[in-house]
Design a protein around this motif. Structure first.
Motif, PDB file in Angstrom:
ATOM      1  N   ASP A 148       0.808  -1.221   0.000  1.00  0.00           N
ATOM      2  CA  ASP A 148       0.000   0.000   0.000  1.00  0.00           C
ATOM      3  C   ASP A 148       0.842   1.273   0.000  1.00  0.00           C
ATOM      4  OD1 ASP A 148      -2.343  -1.411  -0.100  1.00  0.00           O
ATOM      5  OD2 ASP A 148      -2.673  -1.409   2.070  1.00  0.00           O
ATOM      6  N   THR A 149       2.196   1.112  -0.138  1.00  0.00           N
ATOM      7  CA  THR A 149       3.010   2.303  -0.382  1.00  0.00           C
ATOM      8  C   THR A 149       2.978   2.655  -1.871  1.00  0.00           C
ATOM      9  OG1 THR A 149       5.135   1.198  -0.784  1.00  0.00           O
ATOM     10  CG2 THR A 149       4.571   1.676   1.522  1.00  0.00           C
ATOM     11  N   ARG A 150       2.358   1.784  -2.676  1.00  0.00           N
ATOM     12  CA  ARG A 150       2.160   2.091  -4.105  1.00  0.00           C
ATOM     13  C   ARG A 150       0.793   2.737  -4.286  1.00  0.00           C
ATOM     14  NH1 ARG A 150       5.255  -2.065  -7.711  1.00  0.00           N
ATOM     15  NH2 ARG A 150       6.929  -2.603  -6.283  1.00  0.00           N
ATOM     16  N   LEU A 151       0.709   3.678  -5.214  1.00  0.00           N
ATOM     17  CA  LEU A 151      -0.566   4.357  -5.479  1.00  0.00           C
ATOM     18  C   LEU A 151      -1.614   3.333  -5.918  1.00  0.00           C
ATOM     19  CD1 LEU A 151       0.729   7.486  -7.426  1.00  0.00           C
ATOM     20  CD2 LEU A 151      -0.558   7.552  -5.265  1.00  0.00           C
ATOM     21  N   HIS A 152      -2.803   3.450  -5.367  1.00  0.00           N
ATOM     22  CA  HIS A 152      -3.880   2.511  -5.701  1.00  0.00           C
ATOM     23  C   HIS A 152      -5.226   3.087  -5.288  1.00  0.00           C
ATOM     24  CE1 HIS A 152      -3.147   1.785  -1.415  1.00  0.00           C
ATOM     25  NE2 HIS A 152      -4.384   1.291  -1.338  1.00  0.00           N
ATOM     26  N   VAL A 153      -6.297   2.475  -5.818  1.00  0.00           N
ATOM     27  CA  VAL A 153      -7.626   2.656  -5.243  1.00  0.00           C
ATOM     28  C   VAL A 153      -7.982   1.350  -4.549  1.00  0.00           C
ATOM     29  CG1 VAL A 153      -8.504   4.424  -6.816  1.00  0.00           C
ATOM     30  CG2 VAL A 153      -8.708   2.008  -7.453  1.00  0.00           C
ATOM     31  N   ASP A 154      -8.761   1.429  -3.477  1.00  0.00           N
ATOM     32  CA  ASP A 154      -9.074   0.217  -2.722  1.00  0.00           C
ATOM     33  C   ASP A 154     -10.067  -0.674  -3.469  1.00  0.00           C
ATOM     34  OD1 ASP A 154      -7.395   0.923  -0.669  1.00  0.00           O
ATOM     35  OD2 ASP A 154      -8.982   1.583   0.701  1.00  0.00           O
ATOM     36  N   ALA A 155      -9.734  -1.964  -3.497  1.00  0.00           N
ATOM     37  CA  ALA A 155     -10.625  -3.005  -4.019  1.00  0.00           C
ATOM     38  C   ALA A 155     -10.116  -4.289  -3.386  1.00  0.00           C
ATOM     39  CB  ALA A 155     -10.548  -3.100  -5.538  1.00  0.00           C
ATOM     40  N   PHE A 156     -11.016  -5.129  -2.874  1.00  0.00           N
ATOM     41  CA  PHE A 156     -10.586  -6.284  -2.099  1.00  0.00           C
ATOM     42  C   PHE A 156     -11.087  -7.581  -2.724  1.00  0.00           C
ATOM     43  CE2 PHE A 156     -10.962  -2.590   0.693  1.00  0.00           C
ATOM     44  CZ  PHE A 156      -9.629  -2.475   1.071  1.00  0.00           C
TER      45      PHE A 156
END
Ligand code: SIN
Ligand code: FE
Length: 294
Positions: A136-144
């Motif tokens: 999560d130190t990489r840019l992302h949008v949340d999706a699980f």
């Protein structure tokens, strides 16, 4: 801090009162993809809870401890007995305060807002090893992977409670529509029957819609693209200890770079509860894909 990305609010109590102008600004800012920052609001751990605010509270396998509000059960902790009960009570108190905050600040959402998990994140982020998809130190949008949303929003309230005063450092990226437009051609919406089969096999809780396949695809493709991670636009945002912030983490591109001891409460919300549902990732992706996705 960057004015476009962060909207600073003056609220200093979980239960309000909130001025109508503050409510209106919060609603439009949040839905437009801004992070609401409440520097005057904080979560206060009780004296007996302060001893729990350490990575030793984690079991060996997890980076977060979570409380399931449906069952009241705590997952991911090495604590037992009275300490475990105290930690569960602290997380539940934070969850109730976060709920009160959203009900007061965003009254439009109150009838349809669903409280999901509460988490405690004691471990230091900086220097932690993780596979790229989990990083999560990489840019992302949340999706699980196990939790299909079928278009519903993911709204998260965070509190930095680091006892040593450490800030929690984020990077916030470009707007969702630009990110989605760039990556959508590389991701797939799942095969016919795949969502049904995954649910039957117990791989997901509930059935994935094409929306979920696309969001997971975007999450993974973005994190795995080294060029994007190196060069995508981003703004550093630092949340001091003793502050609170919230955003739609399914549309705000974010990366958590450093910090420890945060609390987080997740909420789910149907797109129809939004003042401007056309800003939901579901609607953005449907416009880009030219079809219904959930
Ligand atoms: C994330 O959602 O990627 C992590 C946010 C945080 O723990 O600060
Ligand atoms: Fe995230």
């Amino acid at each position: 801090m960057d004015r476009d990305i962060v909207l600073e609010l003056t609220a200093s109590a979980w239960e309000g009162p909130f001025a109508p102008e503050e409510q209106a600004a919060a609603l439009s800012g949040l839905e437009a993809g801004r992070v609401l920052f409440l520097p005057r609001l904080g979560f206060q751990p009780a004296a007996v809870e302060r001893t729990l605010l350490a990575p030793g509270a984690l079991d060996d396998t997890r980076k977060n401890i979570s409380l399931d509000p449906a069952t009241g059960r705590l997952h991911g902790t090495a604590l037992a007995g009275v300490e475990r009960e105290r930690l569960a009570a602290m997380l539940d108190r934070f969850g109730r305060q976060a709920t009160a905050l959203l009900h007061g600040l965003l009254p439009r959402y109150a009838p349809l807002l669903e409280r999901a998990r509460t988490s405690f994140r004691p471990a230091e982020i900086a220097g932690r090893q993780a596979a790229p998809r989990q990083d999560d130190t990489r840019l992302h949008v949340d999706a699980f992977p196990t939790r299909p949303m079928r278009g519903r929003r993911i709204l998260r309230v965070f509190a930095n409670i680091a006892p040593d005063g450490a800030a929690r450092d984020w990077r916030v990226g470009e707007n969702f529509a630009d990110f989605a437009q760039a990556f959508l051609p590389r991701v797939r919406a799942g095969l016919p029957g795949q969502g049904w089969l995954m649910q039957r096999l117990g791989l997901t809780r509930g059935r994935r819609a094409p929306y979920d396949f696309l969001m997971l695809g975007l999450h993974d493709a973005g994190k795995l693209d080294e060029g994007y991670q190196a060069r995508a636009p981003r703004t550093a945002v630092s949340f001091p200890s003793g502050t609170v912030w919230l955003c739609y983490t399914d549309s705000v591109l974010h990366a958590a770079i450093a910090g420890h001891c945060a609390l987080e409460q997740t909420f789910h919300l149907p797109v129809t509860a939004m003042a401007r549902p056309e800003q939901a990732p579901l609607r953005v992706l449907e416009r880009l894909a030219g079809r219904q996705l959930a």
